[in-house]
Each structure stands twice: as structure tokens, then as C-alpha cells.
Design a protein around this motif. Sequence first.
Motif, PDB file in Angstrom:
ATOM      1  N   ASN A 206       3.358  -0.476   4.092  1.00  0.00           N
ATOM      2  CA  ASN A 206       2.565   0.759   4.012  1.00  0.00           C
ATOM      3  C   ASN A 206       3.508   1.953   3.925  1.00  0.00           C
ATOM      4  O   ASN A 206       4.347   2.144   4.814  1.00  0.00           O
ATOM      5  CB  ASN A 206       1.667   0.912   5.243  1.00  0.00           C
TER       6      ASN A 206
ATOM      7  N   ASN B 163       0.860  -1.185   0.000  1.00  0.00           N
ATOM      8  CA  ASN B 163       0.000   0.000   0.000  1.00  0.00           C
ATOM      9  C   ASN B 163       0.898   1.238   0.000  1.00  0.00           C
ATOM     10  O   ASN B 163       1.525   1.554   1.014  1.00  0.00           O
ATOM     11  CB  ASN B 163      -0.913   0.009   1.229  1.00  0.00           C
TER      12      ASN B 163
ATOM     13  N   THR C 151       3.151  -6.992   5.080  1.00  0.00           N
ATOM     14  CA  THR C 151       2.460  -5.794   4.610  1.00  0.00           C
ATOM     15  C   THR C 151       3.419  -4.610   4.595  1.00  0.00           C
ATOM     16  O   THR C 151       4.179  -4.398   5.556  1.00  0.00           O
ATOM     17  CB  THR C 151       1.261  -5.464   5.519  1.00  0.00           C
TER      18      THR C 151
ATOM     19  N   THR D 223       3.331   6.120   3.275  1.00  0.00           N
ATOM     20  CA  THR D 223       2.417   7.253   3.158  1.00  0.00           C
ATOM     21  C   THR D 223       3.175   8.564   3.314  1.00  0.00           C
ATOM     22  O   THR D 223       4.272   8.618   3.906  1.00  0.00           O
ATOM     23  CB  THR D 223       1.317   7.183   4.229  1.00  0.00           C
TER      24      THR D 223
END
Length: 401
Positions: free
Chosen positions: A326, A287, A324, A328
Motif C-alpha cells: 500500500n 494498491n 500486500t 499513499t
Amino acid sequence: MTSVTVLLFKNLYNHQKKWNFMNIPIRHNADWRFSTLTSWLAATVSCAYYADSFLNLTILLGINIGILPLLLYVIKHPNKHVLAMAGCYFLLILCLIPFTSTSLVFIHLVMFTAVFSPHFALSRFVIAILGAMLVYGACHYDTWQGDIPWLMFVVWFFFCVTNWFISRKIVESLNMHYQSRQNYKELQATQQMMSAMSAKQERLAISRELHDSLGHKLTALSVNLDFAKRTAPANLQTMMINCHQMSQDVLEEIRDIVSSQRDDKALLKDVLESICALTPNLTAHINIDKDTAYLSQDITLCVIRFCQEMLSNTLKHTQATDITFNVTLDEQYTMLSAEVFHNQPETILPKPGNGLTGLAERVAQFNGHFTQAIKNQVLINTIKLPLCLSNHSHATTEVLQ
């Protein structure tokens, strides 16, 4: 028998912090699993064949069948509950000894040595082997009538000790082979990352050249043609309008070319997907903020190295099946946050080795920081990197308006 068992368990308990003596996760291949189950079957059949009564046969089969789920668990989870599994297996071996007079029961002792050889030092196994032999001698001393079969004890002791060395070497070879494959995959991913970075730098150089040189000149030409068409005689009006429109069309094409060179897929996401594609042992969930496409090359490389280190540590030290990523940016584009976590429950923060130390130093070069925390038994690895506000604004406005 009871006192020997208590001493052995006490010895194992006092050294429980030394599980996995090789300090690496244990991995086994299909051949090892097959040989373990085949050895169990051979020992079970042999014990049943030489049973001297129906009662002994029933007890021996019950104990051997009880060993099977333990072996299956160790085959599937070779790094979990090591002390408990080793203690249970050894206790079951001792329970077999009083009900059979054949030395074939020591096949299980050889298996025990092979299964747990990577987790305990040789001295622990020597104590366990000698303890099992003492129990065997105490249970069957009367049947020997003073004629102790020393040769049998020497042979089985030799088999167990030799098997310890061989099993450790096999596990080391398997882990080295696995690590070599993983290093090769990471090298491929790094090469792909560098190629992608080089290609992106070339595209950016072309877009800047088009913007700074040809774009400015076309803009000036369009302004001049616009002025000329307004002041040109009537007989030249049509030609000047056409020339001005052509300059506008060319300028628009230049804008499209520059935009296409800048507005491509984020390099960070592209490289991470490539790295994870070369790692079939883990299911990756990536992500990433779309605005990371405008990160500088140095920041992008730092984040990629962080993700690579976390991926490598997950493969080396856990049995996780999911990971995972992530990444941002905050609303002002002044801070980048990247976090990585896997699905294996954790309760203790890992000790920082050379990899984590080097990672922290790399992040510190960008005035960032690296942290690890456990929340709800999830180990979350995080880096935060400060960004220059002008970097993003320059990247987004550099394309021709």
C-alpha cells in the motif's frame, strides 16, 4: 527407557531457541519428499515382515502408521513446530524398539536425522542416536546372551552421522539454488526498473523541451497573429485568420504531446508489478495512489528498494502466500506512506539484520523513518517519506495550460 527419553527431551527443551541451526528457512524439493515417504514405506514393510507375533505386528503397524501423518506434516511445514515434531518422532522410534528384534528399526533413526538435520546441531543428534541405541540394547540384551553386536551399532551410528552431513549439504544447496533464482529475478526487476526510469527521464526531457522552447514560441506566434488579424486590411483578413487558427492547432498538438508524455502509468506501480510477476511463490496485492506518477526518481527508487527488501524477507523467512503493498500520499502531498504486510501470523518483531539496517539508513537520507509493528498478529512494515509540496504542484502545472 523412560529416563533416557526424559533426558533427551530436557536437552532439546533447554536448546529450543536454537531451532533451525542453519538460520535459514528449510525448503525441500519433490525428490526429497519422495525419498522420505519411500524410506517410511520400506521401514514399515520391514518391521511388519520380521514381526514374530500377531500382537507385535499390530503394534508395529500402528506405530508406523502414526509416524506417517507426522512425516506428511513435516514435509508440508518443515519450519513449524520443529521441537514438537522432533520429540514426537523420536518418541515413536523408541516405542518401536521393544516390539521388534530387527535393527531395521534404525531406518527411522536415519530418517529422523535427515528430516531434522538443518534444525539441530550434530551434538544433539549424537545424544539422540546414542540414547536410541542404549534403549535398543536394553530391550534386546537378553536375546544376545552376552554377544553384543558392536559392529551393527557402529554401522548404524556411522550411517546416522553421515546422513546428518549429507542432508544439511542438500538443504544448503537447495536454499542456495532457490536464493540464486530469487536474486536473478530481483536483478531482472532492477534492470527493468532502471530502463523504465531512463525512458521516463527521456520523455520528461522531451516534454520540458517542447514546453520551454517550442511551446513558448508558438504561444508568442499565436498572440502576434491574433493581433495581426485584428489590424490587417480586409483583403488579408481571411489569410490571417487561417494562419492564427493553424498556430492554435499546432499549439494544441504540442499540449497533447506534452500531456501524453507526463500522464503515463506510474513508474512505481509499473516496476512493482514487474517484480511481483517474477515471484510466482507469492500472490501480490498492489494498491498505489495514482499521484505517485509525479514522484521524483530518488523517492520512487527508495520506495521500490523498500518493497524489494520486504518481498525478499518474506520469501526468506516466512511461508506466506500473499503479500500486500500500500502506497499513499496525504491530501497536501507532503507525506508519502508505504506499508507492506504478508498473511503469515507473526508474534515477535524480527531482529534487524544488514538488510533492514541498510533500509533504515536509506530512508533516513530523505528525512523519513522506517517502523515495524504487529497488529492482530500481522507484521506491518512502514516507511514515511516527507515530500516537497512544490514537487507535486510543479509536476501538475508544468503541462501547458
